[in-house]
Design an enzyme around this catalytic site. Structure first.
Site, PDB file in Angstrom:
ATOM      1  N   ASP A 240       0.840  -1.197   0.000  1.00 33.34           N
ATOM      2  CA  ASP A 240       0.000   0.000   0.000  1.00 33.34           C
ATOM      3  C   ASP A 240       0.872   1.242   0.000  1.00 33.34           C
ATOM      4  OD1 ASP A 240      -2.457   1.525   0.295  1.00 33.34           O
ATOM      5  OD2 ASP A 240      -1.672   2.036   2.272  1.00 33.34           O
TER       6      ASP A 240
ATOM      7  N   GLU B 150      -2.398  -1.584  -5.535  1.00 33.26           N
ATOM      8  CA  GLU B 150      -3.625  -0.894  -5.901  1.00 33.26           C
ATOM      9  C   GLU B 150      -3.673  -0.691  -7.408  1.00 33.26           C
ATOM     10  OE1 GLU B 150      -4.142   2.591  -2.757  1.00 33.26           O
ATOM     11  OE2 GLU B 150      -2.174   2.469  -3.702  1.00 33.26           O
TER      12      GLU B 150
ATOM     13  N   ASP C 260      -1.461   2.118   7.388  1.00 28.25           N
ATOM     14  CA  ASP C 260      -0.988   1.716   6.055  1.00 28.25           C
ATOM     15  C   ASP C 260      -0.826   0.194   5.962  1.00 28.25           C
ATOM     16  OD1 ASP C 260      -0.959   4.300   5.118  1.00 28.25           O
ATOM     17  OD2 ASP C 260       1.121   4.652   5.741  1.00 28.25           O
TER      18      ASP C 260
END
Ligand SMILES: [Zn+2]
Length: 394
Positions: free
Chosen positions: A181, A265, A358
């Site tokens: 992330d 992502e 995170d």
């Protein structure tokens, strides 16, 4: 990509600058043609049509004819590739190249003997019309390099980058998946709990950069002083960019070696959800400004990292819809904005699970069910050891 400092003689530099000018001219011609195209006007000119026009242009302009045909053809091919990337939505639409800013050209069909080592620290490469040009042998040339790109950066430095798609790194075969992330503030987080830190300019360098920028604002346009300050700024920036490239190489190799599947992502959707992630409390204005600077640096380093990962772990990089990754509890699946206690801390309002925010997001990404409307199934899962059958790539 392996990049080396190129050290041309003054005469060679003039030839290289010509190559750059020709490549830029051809590229810009292609951009212009493309911009004229509208639906209903027939097909936009493809590579073959453009190559035919290049032949015409060479017949017409002596200075173009005097240049190297391969350099010019390659500029067209690069443009065609750039348009393909644009249509594939992985890159932005190719735009105009400016003199002094986007200088470079590519040479393809490089033969094994076209780059060789002279001494411990020196190598030389054959460049059409320029002959043997020296470069600093800072590491071995990647095996099987078939092309190279020469660039001139704004600090006036020449570089050569040999393109050899890195050998894919074999998967370790452990069945492990990692989620990565991008942190909002400083770093990226792994679902294992590790934090990745993108190299950023330290406080001393930032101060120096600010000082130079103030100097630049005061320097008169066109003055020598202005040019000198500009060069110093470019040099500082180039140094930072090098450090980030190096980081992306090392990190991608490490991840490709350690994990069978790497989840990140999906950036195309990330842009839309990014603002939701930023709703956590942000104390003070200066923090925001700093975050802005970091965001830019992070974004570029991130793009680089994903790109290298896809080279080194082909077929093992999965892009996940990032919706709600920051609001979903990676332990129980409950989704609530309130669980994001602060920028740094996630504390689930349902089950009380607390974790670095995170890392929690990275775990959601690793689990692959960060997809909207899928969260909140209430089932706790081990974070990064799911069998592949359960995975749900976006
Ligand atoms: Zn929970």
């Amino acid at each position: 990509m392996s990049r080396y400092r190129l050290v041309p003689s003054a005469a060679q530099e003039a030839v290289l600058q010509d190559h750059c000018a020709h490549a830029r001219f051809i590229w810009n011609l292609a951009v212009e043609q493309q911009s004229w195209w509208r639906p209903g006007r027939g097909n936009a000119p493809g590579y073959l049509e453009q190559a035919r026009q290049l032949t015409q242009a060479r017949a017409e302009f002596g200075w173009l004819r005097a240049g190297n045909q391969m350099v010019q053809q390659q500029a067209l091919r690069d443009f065609t590739q750039a348009m393909a990337n644009f249509f594939a939505r992985t890159h932005r639409r190719p735009t105009w190249r400016k003199a002094g800013r986007d200088e470079g050209f590519r040479i393809v069909a490089v033969k094994a003997g076209h780059a060789r080592r002279l001494s411990r620290n020196t190598g030389e490469v054959w460049i059409p019309k320029a002959g043997w040009v020296r470069f600093r042998w800072s590491r071995d040339i990647p095996a099987g390099a078939k092309s190279y790109r020469i660039t001139l950066d704004r600090a006036g430095r020449w570089h050569i980058a040999f393109a050899a798609i890195p050998e894919p790194i074999p998967a370790p075969g452990t069945g492990e998946t990692v989620g990565v992330d991008r942190g909002v503030a400083v770093s990226a987080a792994l679902s294992t709990g590790e934090m990745l830190t993108v190299p950023r300019p330290g406080p001393a360098r930032q101060r120096r950069l600010r000082r130079l920028q103030r100097k630049l604002a005061r320097a008169r346009r066109g003055s020598n002083r202005r040019a000198r300050v500009k060069r110093a700024i470019a040099k500082l920036r180039a140094h930072e960019a090098d450090a980030r490239k190096d980081w992306a190489e090392k990190t991608s190799t490490d991840l490709a070696r350690r994990f069978d599947a790497i989840r990140v992502e999906d950036l195309r959707v990330a842009a839309m959800t990014r603002s939701a992630k930023g709703t956590a409390t942000e104390p003070g204005r200066r923090v925001r400004q700093k975050a802005g600077l970091n965001r830019g640096i992070l974004a570029s380093a991130w793009g680089l990292l994903v790109h290298r990962l896809e080279d080194k772990a082909p077929g093992r990089v999965e892009k996940v819809n990032p919706a709600f990754t920051s609001q979903r509890c990676s332990a129980c699946g409950h989704i609530a904005a309130d669980s994001r206690e602060s920028q740094a801390l996630f504390r689930c309002v349902a089950c009380g699970y607390a974790c670095n925010a995170d890392v929690n997001a990275a775990r959601n990404i690793a689990a692959g069910h960060a997809v909207a409307a899928r969260g909140g199934d209430g089932v706790a899962r081990p974070v990064n050891r799911e069998p592949h059958l359960l995975l749900q790539p976006a």
